[in-house]
Design a protein around this motif. Structure first.
Motif, mmCIF file in Angstrom:
data_model
loop_
_atom_site.group_PDB
_atom_site.id
_atom_site.type_symbol
_atom_site.label_atom_id
_atom_site.label_comp_id
_atom_site.label_asym_id
_atom_site.label_seq_id
_atom_site.Cartn_x
_atom_site.Cartn_y
_atom_site.Cartn_z
ATOM 1 N N GLU A 279 1.547 -5.302 -6.686
ATOM 2 C CA GLU A 279 2.457 -4.158 -6.769
ATOM 3 C C GLU A 279 1.941 -3.196 -7.827
ATOM 4 O O GLU A 279 1.638 -3.597 -8.951
ATOM 5 C CB GLU A 279 3.855 -4.653 -7.139
ATOM 6 C CG GLU A 279 4.891 -3.570 -7.318
ATOM 7 C CD GLU A 279 6.218 -4.138 -7.787
ATOM 8 O OE1 GLU A 279 7.137 -3.326 -8.025
ATOM 9 O OE2 GLU A 279 6.318 -5.381 -7.944
ATOM 10 N N ARG B 253 2.118 3.671 -0.823
ATOM 11 C CA ARG B 253 3.217 3.803 0.139
ATOM 12 C C ARG B 253 2.705 4.374 1.462
ATOM 13 O O ARG B 253 3.071 3.902 2.547
ATOM 14 C CB ARG B 253 4.295 4.734 -0.426
ATOM 15 C CG ARG B 253 5.116 4.171 -1.557
ATOM 16 C CD ARG B 253 6.331 5.058 -1.833
ATOM 17 N NE ARG B 253 6.911 4.739 -3.139
ATOM 18 C CZ ARG B 253 6.692 5.436 -4.243
ATOM 19 N NH1 ARG B 253 5.901 6.500 -4.205
ATOM 20 N NH2 ARG B 253 7.250 5.087 -5.380
ATOM 21 N N ARG C 275 1.251 -5.316 -11.113
ATOM 22 C CA ARG C 275 1.993 -6.572 -11.206
ATOM 23 C C ARG C 275 1.576 -7.445 -10.010
ATOM 24 O O ARG C 275 1.546 -6.987 -8.872
ATOM 25 C CB ARG C 275 3.498 -6.348 -11.158
ATOM 26 C CG ARG C 275 4.300 -7.668 -11.092
ATOM 27 C CD ARG C 275 5.779 -7.402 -10.850
ATOM 28 N NE ARG C 275 6.387 -6.847 -12.055
ATOM 29 C CZ ARG C 275 7.360 -5.923 -12.028
ATOM 30 N NH1 ARG C 275 7.801 -5.440 -10.878
ATOM 31 N NH2 ARG C 275 7.867 -5.475 -13.170
ATOM 32 N N SER D 106 0.798 1.756 3.339
ATOM 33 C CA SER D 106 1.718 0.745 3.875
ATOM 34 C C SER D 106 2.463 1.273 5.095
ATOM 35 O O SER D 106 2.608 0.572 6.108
ATOM 36 C CB SER D 106 2.707 0.326 2.789
ATOM 37 O OG SER D 106 3.642 -0.607 3.290
ATOM 38 N N LYS E 241 0.984 4.987 -6.712
ATOM 39 C CA LYS E 241 2.084 4.358 -5.974
ATOM 40 C C LYS E 241 2.324 5.079 -4.649
ATOM 41 O O LYS E 241 2.547 4.443 -3.611
ATOM 42 C CB LYS E 241 3.362 4.364 -6.818
ATOM 43 C CG LYS E 241 3.317 3.446 -8.027
ATOM 44 C CD LYS E 241 4.529 3.630 -8.920
ATOM 45 C CE LYS E 241 5.809 3.197 -8.235
ATOM 46 N NZ LYS E 241 6.970 3.263 -9.156
ATOM 47 N N HIS F 82 1.923 -11.073 -7.698
ATOM 48 C CA HIS F 82 2.909 -12.048 -7.233
ATOM 49 C C HIS F 82 2.186 -13.292 -6.730
ATOM 50 O O HIS F 82 0.989 -13.255 -6.411
ATOM 51 C CB HIS F 82 3.767 -11.437 -6.120
ATOM 52 C CG HIS F 82 4.525 -10.208 -6.550
ATOM 53 N ND1 HIS F 82 5.742 -10.261 -7.187
ATOM 54 C CD2 HIS F 82 4.209 -8.888 -6.452
ATOM 55 C CE1 HIS F 82 6.167 -9.031 -7.441
ATOM 56 N NE2 HIS F 82 5.238 -8.172 -7.018
ATOM 57 N N GLN G 46 0.385 -8.328 0.067
ATOM 58 C CA GLN G 46 1.734 -8.398 -0.493
ATOM 59 C C GLN G 46 1.789 -9.056 -1.866
ATOM 60 O O GLN G 46 2.859 -9.152 -2.477
ATOM 61 C CB GLN G 46 2.638 -9.181 0.457
ATOM 62 C CG GLN G 46 2.208 -10.635 0.641
ATOM 63 C CD GLN G 46 3.035 -11.357 1.686
ATOM 64 O OE1 GLN G 46 3.819 -10.735 2.406
ATOM 65 N NE2 GLN G 46 2.865 -12.668 1.781
#
Length: 333
Positions: free
Chosen positions: A309, A321, A257, A324, A317, A259, A306
Protein backbone atom coordinates in the motif's frame (compact mmCIF):
# COMPACT_ATOMS: atom_id res chain seq x y z
CA UNK A 1 48.78 -24.57 -31.74
CA UNK A 2 49.95 -21.07 -32.62
CA UNK A 3 51.97 -18.83 -30.32
CA UNK A 4 49.90 -18.97 -27.12
CA UNK A 5 50.91 -15.57 -25.73
CA UNK A 6 47.86 -13.25 -25.96
CA UNK A 7 46.29 -15.82 -28.35
CA UNK A 8 42.82 -15.09 -26.94
CA UNK A 9 43.25 -11.41 -27.86
CA UNK A 10 44.48 -12.20 -31.36
CA UNK A 11 41.61 -14.59 -32.02
CA UNK A 12 39.03 -12.02 -30.93
CA UNK A 13 40.58 -9.35 -33.16
CA UNK A 14 40.74 -11.71 -36.12
CA UNK A 15 37.16 -12.83 -35.56
CA UNK A 16 36.06 -9.19 -35.63
CA UNK A 17 38.04 -8.54 -38.82
CA UNK A 18 36.73 -11.61 -40.64
CA UNK A 19 33.15 -10.69 -39.75
CA UNK A 20 33.26 -7.05 -40.85
CA UNK A 21 35.29 -6.69 -44.07
CA UNK A 22 37.76 -8.34 -46.42
CA UNK A 23 41.39 -7.90 -45.40
CA UNK A 24 44.55 -8.51 -47.38
CA UNK A 25 47.26 -10.36 -45.45
CA UNK A 26 49.45 -7.30 -44.83
CA UNK A 27 46.47 -5.17 -43.76
CA UNK A 28 45.30 -7.96 -41.47
CA UNK A 29 48.76 -8.22 -39.85
CA UNK A 30 48.94 -4.44 -39.35
CA UNK A 31 45.45 -4.29 -37.83
CA UNK A 32 46.22 -7.22 -35.54
CA UNK A 33 49.49 -5.71 -34.29
CA UNK A 34 47.78 -2.36 -33.65
CA UNK A 35 45.24 -4.17 -31.47
CA UNK A 36 47.95 -6.07 -29.61
CA UNK A 37 50.01 -2.92 -28.96
CA UNK A 38 47.07 -1.27 -27.16
CA UNK A 39 47.25 -3.86 -24.38
CA UNK A 40 50.85 -5.00 -24.82
CA UNK A 41 52.84 -1.86 -25.77
CA UNK A 42 55.85 -2.54 -27.97
CA UNK A 43 54.80 -6.09 -28.83
CA UNK A 44 53.76 -7.53 -32.17
CA UNK A 45 53.56 -10.87 -33.95
CA UNK A 46 55.28 -12.15 -37.07
CA UNK A 47 53.79 -13.22 -40.41
CA UNK A 48 54.42 -16.83 -39.37
CA UNK A 49 52.32 -16.46 -36.22
CA UNK A 50 49.46 -14.92 -38.19
CA UNK A 51 49.56 -17.80 -40.68
CA UNK A 52 49.40 -20.25 -37.77
CA UNK A 53 46.45 -18.36 -36.31
CA UNK A 54 44.61 -18.58 -39.62
CA UNK A 55 45.21 -22.34 -39.62
CA UNK A 56 43.61 -22.54 -36.16
CA UNK A 57 40.55 -20.77 -37.50
CA UNK A 58 40.22 -23.22 -40.40
CA UNK A 59 41.06 -26.38 -38.45
CA UNK A 60 37.92 -28.57 -38.19
CA UNK A 61 39.23 -30.79 -35.38
CA UNK A 62 41.44 -28.70 -33.09
CA UNK A 63 40.35 -25.24 -34.19
CA UNK A 64 37.25 -23.14 -34.83
CA UNK A 65 36.15 -24.72 -38.12
CA UNK A 66 35.56 -21.20 -39.43
CA UNK A 67 34.10 -20.58 -42.94
CA UNK A 68 37.32 -18.96 -44.12
CA UNK A 69 37.85 -19.89 -47.80
CA UNK A 70 41.32 -20.82 -49.01
CA UNK A 71 42.98 -19.76 -52.25
CA UNK A 72 41.84 -16.13 -52.05
CA UNK A 73 43.84 -12.92 -51.70
CA UNK A 74 41.61 -11.54 -48.98
CA UNK A 75 40.30 -13.00 -45.74
CA UNK A 76 36.62 -12.83 -44.74
CA UNK A 77 33.98 -15.29 -43.54
CA UNK A 78 31.77 -16.76 -46.24
CA UNK A 79 29.04 -16.95 -43.58
CA UNK A 80 28.41 -13.45 -42.19
CA UNK A 81 26.66 -14.87 -39.12
CA UNK A 82 29.62 -16.97 -37.98
CA UNK A 83 31.63 -16.00 -34.89
CA UNK A 84 34.07 -17.99 -32.81
CA UNK A 85 32.16 -16.96 -29.68
CA UNK A 86 29.58 -19.58 -30.68
CA UNK A 87 32.19 -22.35 -30.83
CA UNK A 88 33.23 -24.61 -27.92
CA UNK A 89 36.28 -23.58 -25.90
CA UNK A 90 39.70 -24.60 -27.13
CA UNK A 91 41.77 -26.67 -24.70
CA UNK A 92 43.99 -23.73 -23.75
CA UNK A 93 40.90 -21.56 -23.23
CA UNK A 94 39.37 -24.11 -20.87
CA UNK A 95 42.70 -24.15 -19.02
CA UNK A 96 42.56 -20.33 -18.67
CA UNK A 97 39.03 -20.47 -17.25
CA UNK A 98 40.04 -23.12 -14.71
CA UNK A 99 43.19 -21.16 -13.84
CA UNK A 100 41.10 -18.03 -13.28
CA UNK A 101 38.81 -19.95 -10.93
CA UNK A 102 41.82 -21.21 -8.97
CA UNK A 103 43.21 -17.69 -8.75
CA UNK A 104 39.89 -16.32 -7.51
CA UNK A 105 39.74 -18.97 -4.81
CA UNK A 106 42.47 -17.00 -3.00
CA UNK A 107 39.99 -14.16 -2.62
CA UNK A 108 36.86 -16.17 -1.88
CA UNK A 109 36.25 -14.22 1.34
CA UNK A 110 36.49 -10.86 -0.41
CA UNK A 111 33.08 -9.59 -1.60
CA UNK A 112 34.71 -7.71 -4.48
CA UNK A 113 35.30 -10.99 -6.31
CA UNK A 114 31.95 -12.68 -5.65
CA UNK A 115 30.25 -11.61 -8.87
CA UNK A 116 33.24 -12.52 -11.03
CA UNK A 117 33.47 -15.95 -9.43
CA UNK A 118 29.73 -16.41 -10.02
CA UNK A 119 30.13 -15.44 -13.68
CA UNK A 120 32.92 -17.97 -14.18
CA UNK A 121 30.85 -20.74 -12.62
CA UNK A 122 27.91 -19.89 -14.91
CA UNK A 123 30.21 -19.84 -17.92
CA UNK A 124 31.72 -23.22 -17.10
CA UNK A 125 28.29 -24.74 -16.47
CA UNK A 126 27.04 -23.63 -19.89
CA UNK A 127 30.15 -25.02 -21.57
CA UNK A 128 29.60 -28.39 -19.90
CA UNK A 129 26.03 -28.52 -21.21
CA UNK A 130 27.46 -28.81 -24.72
CA UNK A 131 29.09 -32.06 -23.59
CA UNK A 132 25.74 -33.41 -22.31
CA UNK A 133 26.77 -32.92 -18.69
CA UNK A 134 24.03 -32.83 -16.07
CA UNK A 135 22.77 -29.30 -15.44
CA UNK A 136 23.63 -27.96 -12.00
CA UNK A 137 22.83 -24.26 -12.28
CA UNK A 138 19.40 -22.88 -13.12
CA UNK A 139 19.59 -19.10 -13.12
CA UNK A 140 17.48 -16.20 -14.32
CA UNK A 141 18.56 -14.95 -17.74
CA UNK A 142 17.03 -13.51 -20.89
CA UNK A 143 17.42 -16.09 -23.65
CA UNK A 144 16.01 -13.72 -26.29
CA UNK A 145 18.41 -10.91 -25.41
CA UNK A 146 20.53 -10.20 -28.48
CA UNK A 147 21.88 -6.79 -27.46
CA UNK A 148 24.68 -8.27 -25.36
CA UNK A 149 26.86 -8.24 -28.51
CA UNK A 150 27.06 -4.44 -28.20
CA UNK A 151 28.27 -4.48 -24.59
CA UNK A 152 32.00 -4.93 -25.12
CA UNK A 153 32.30 -2.57 -28.14
CA UNK A 154 30.47 0.16 -26.21
CA UNK A 155 32.59 -0.48 -23.11
CA UNK A 156 35.73 -0.02 -25.21
CA UNK A 157 34.29 3.09 -26.86
CA UNK A 158 33.80 4.63 -23.40
CA UNK A 159 37.31 3.63 -22.30
CA UNK A 160 38.82 5.08 -25.49
CA UNK A 161 36.58 8.18 -25.39
CA UNK A 162 35.22 7.62 -28.87
CA UNK A 163 32.33 9.49 -30.48
CA UNK A 164 29.73 7.26 -32.14
CA UNK A 165 27.21 7.57 -34.92
CA UNK A 166 24.19 5.58 -33.73
CA UNK A 167 21.51 4.07 -35.95
CA UNK A 168 18.42 3.59 -33.80
CA UNK A 169 14.81 2.60 -34.45
CA UNK A 170 12.26 2.54 -31.64
CA UNK A 171 9.49 -0.03 -31.56
CA UNK A 172 6.97 2.55 -32.78
CA UNK A 173 9.29 4.41 -35.16
CA UNK A 174 8.59 4.22 -38.88
CA UNK A 175 12.18 4.96 -39.87
CA UNK A 176 15.69 4.77 -38.42
CA UNK A 177 17.16 7.76 -36.60
CA UNK A 178 20.83 8.70 -36.92
CA UNK A 179 22.46 10.60 -34.08
CA UNK A 180 25.85 11.66 -32.77
CA UNK A 181 26.39 10.05 -29.38
CA UNK A 182 29.13 10.43 -26.75
CA UNK A 183 28.90 7.31 -24.52
CA UNK A 184 29.67 7.80 -20.81
CA UNK A 185 28.45 4.83 -18.74
CA UNK A 186 26.75 1.44 -19.02
CA UNK A 187 23.89 0.47 -16.71
CA UNK A 188 22.14 -2.88 -16.28
CA UNK A 189 18.51 -3.05 -15.21
CA UNK A 190 15.98 -5.89 -15.34
CA UNK A 191 18.32 -8.22 -17.28
CA UNK A 192 18.96 -5.61 -19.96
CA UNK A 193 21.87 -3.20 -20.59
CA UNK A 194 21.59 0.51 -21.36
CA UNK A 195 24.25 2.98 -22.45
CA UNK A 196 23.97 6.58 -21.17
CA UNK A 197 25.68 9.59 -22.64
CA UNK A 198 25.40 12.85 -24.54
CA UNK A 199 23.03 12.91 -27.49
CA UNK A 200 24.83 15.68 -29.35
CA UNK A 201 22.23 15.69 -32.14
CA UNK A 202 19.43 16.61 -29.71
CA UNK A 203 21.69 18.29 -27.12
CA UNK A 204 20.56 16.00 -24.26
CA UNK A 205 23.20 15.07 -21.65
CA UNK A 206 21.41 12.13 -19.99
CA UNK A 207 20.31 10.19 -23.07
CA UNK A 208 19.88 6.43 -22.72
CA UNK A 209 19.91 3.77 -25.41
CA UNK A 210 18.85 0.15 -24.72
CA UNK A 211 21.18 -2.53 -26.00
CA UNK A 212 18.59 -4.54 -27.90
CA UNK A 213 17.11 -4.77 -31.40
CA UNK A 214 16.28 -1.04 -31.33
CA UNK A 215 20.01 -0.30 -31.54
CA UNK A 216 20.61 -1.20 -35.18
CA UNK A 217 24.34 -0.54 -35.27
CA UNK A 218 26.94 2.17 -34.71
CA UNK A 219 30.28 3.34 -36.06
CA UNK A 220 33.12 5.44 -34.69
CA UNK A 221 33.36 9.07 -35.80
CA UNK A 222 37.12 9.49 -35.91
CA UNK A 223 37.20 13.26 -36.50
CA UNK A 224 34.81 14.30 -33.71
CA UNK A 225 36.06 15.49 -30.30
CA UNK A 226 34.73 13.49 -27.35
CA UNK A 227 32.79 15.47 -24.72
CA UNK A 228 33.32 14.32 -21.13
CA UNK A 229 30.40 14.01 -18.71
CA UNK A 230 30.08 16.21 -15.60
CA UNK A 231 27.19 14.14 -14.21
CA UNK A 232 27.53 12.28 -10.92
CA UNK A 233 26.08 9.03 -12.26
CA UNK A 234 26.18 7.35 -8.86
CA UNK A 235 23.88 10.02 -7.43
CA UNK A 236 21.84 10.07 -10.63
CA UNK A 237 20.82 6.42 -10.26
CA UNK A 238 20.47 6.34 -6.48
CA UNK A 239 17.46 8.64 -6.66
CA UNK A 240 15.53 6.55 -9.16
CA UNK A 241 14.29 3.05 -9.85
CA UNK A 242 15.20 1.74 -13.30
CA UNK A 243 16.67 3.82 -16.12
CA UNK A 244 13.95 6.23 -17.25
CA UNK A 245 14.17 9.73 -15.76
CA UNK A 246 11.52 12.17 -17.03
CA UNK A 247 12.91 15.67 -17.54
CA UNK A 248 10.45 17.27 -15.13
CA UNK A 249 10.85 14.62 -12.42
CA UNK A 250 11.52 15.76 -8.84
CA UNK A 251 12.83 13.65 -5.95
CA UNK A 252 10.00 12.88 -3.51
CA UNK A 253 9.56 10.96 -0.29
CA UNK A 254 7.77 7.64 -0.84
CA UNK A 255 6.21 5.80 2.11
CA UNK A 256 5.08 2.18 1.71
CA UNK A 257 3.13 -0.13 3.99
CA UNK A 258 3.42 -3.89 3.46
CA UNK A 259 0.89 -6.57 4.33
CA UNK A 260 1.19 -10.29 5.02
CA UNK A 261 4.80 -9.96 6.16
CA UNK A 262 6.03 -8.88 2.73
CA UNK A 263 8.19 -6.12 4.25
CA UNK A 264 10.70 -8.86 5.10
CA UNK A 265 10.97 -9.80 1.42
CA UNK A 266 11.47 -6.16 0.43
CA UNK A 267 14.22 -5.68 3.02
CA UNK A 268 16.19 -8.65 1.66
CA UNK A 269 15.83 -7.50 -1.96
CA UNK A 270 14.95 -3.78 -2.08
CA UNK A 271 14.33 -2.13 -5.44
CA UNK A 272 15.46 1.14 -3.82
CA UNK A 273 18.69 0.46 -1.85
CA UNK A 274 18.56 3.66 0.23
CA UNK A 275 15.33 2.80 2.03
CA UNK A 276 14.84 3.61 5.71
CA UNK A 277 12.82 1.85 8.40
CA UNK A 278 10.57 3.54 10.96
CA UNK A 279 11.43 3.29 14.65
CA UNK A 280 7.83 3.32 15.86
CA UNK A 281 6.56 -0.12 16.81
CA UNK A 282 3.26 0.38 14.96
CA UNK A 283 5.19 1.19 11.76
CA UNK A 284 7.42 -1.88 11.56
CA UNK A 285 5.57 -2.90 8.39
CA UNK A 286 6.50 0.39 6.69
CA UNK A 287 9.56 1.77 4.89
CA UNK A 288 10.37 5.05 3.19
CA UNK A 289 12.88 6.34 0.65
CA UNK A 290 13.45 9.33 -1.61
CA UNK A 291 13.16 8.84 -5.35
CA UNK A 292 11.60 10.21 -8.52
CA UNK A 293 8.23 8.90 -9.71
CA UNK A 294 8.54 6.97 -12.97
CA UNK A 295 6.95 3.98 -14.70
CA UNK A 296 9.59 1.57 -13.42
CA UNK A 297 8.87 2.50 -9.81
CA UNK A 298 5.16 1.88 -10.41
CA UNK A 299 5.95 -1.48 -12.03
CA UNK A 300 7.99 -2.55 -9.01
CA UNK A 301 5.20 -1.53 -6.65
CA UNK A 302 2.60 -3.41 -8.68
CA UNK A 303 4.72 -6.57 -8.49
CA UNK A 304 3.73 -6.81 -4.81
CA UNK A 305 0.05 -6.88 -5.71
CA UNK A 306 -2.31 -6.72 -2.73
CA UNK A 307 0.59 -6.97 -0.29
CA UNK A 308 1.66 -3.34 -0.71
CA UNK A 309 0.00 0.00 0.00
CA UNK A 310 1.37 3.40 -0.98
CA UNK A 311 0.89 5.97 1.80
CA UNK A 312 2.82 8.89 0.27
CA UNK A 313 2.95 10.92 -1.96
CA UNK A 314 -0.54 11.59 -3.27
CA UNK A 315 0.66 11.69 -6.88
CA UNK A 316 1.93 8.13 -6.62
CA UNK A 317 -1.22 6.97 -4.82
CA UNK A 318 -3.28 8.33 -7.71
CA UNK A 319 -1.18 6.45 -10.26
CA UNK A 320 -1.68 3.23 -8.30
CA UNK A 321 -5.44 3.86 -8.20
CA UNK A 322 -5.51 4.32 -11.97
CA UNK A 323 -3.57 1.10 -12.50
CA UNK A 324 -5.86 -0.79 -10.14
CA UNK A 325 -9.02 0.54 -11.81
CA UNK A 326 -7.75 -0.35 -15.28
CA UNK A 327 -6.87 -3.90 -14.23
CA UNK A 328 -10.27 -4.28 -12.56
CA UNK A 329 -11.92 -3.52 -15.89
CA UNK A 330 -9.96 -6.34 -17.52
CA UNK A 331 -11.43 -8.91 -15.12
CA UNK A 332 -14.95 -7.57 -14.61
CA UNK A 333 -17.62 -9.96 -15.90
Amino acid sequence: MANSKHAHLRYNILDYCFRNKSYGFEELLRTLNEGISELYPGEEISERTLREDIKVFRDKVNGFDAPLPEGQRTYTYSDANFTISQRPLQKYEQYLVEAAQQLLSRFENHPKYNKLAEALIKFQDEEEQENDAKRILFYDHNEEYKGIKFLKPLYLAIKKKQVLQINYKGFKDESTSVLEFHPHILKQYNRRWFVFGLNKTRDIEEWSIPLDERLIDFEILEDENYVESNIDWEAFFRTMVGVVRPGEAQVEKVVLRFHNGRENYFKTKPFQPDFEEFFEEEKQDQVWFETIINKELVQQLLSYGQDLEVLEPEQLKEQMREQSNTMQQFYSS
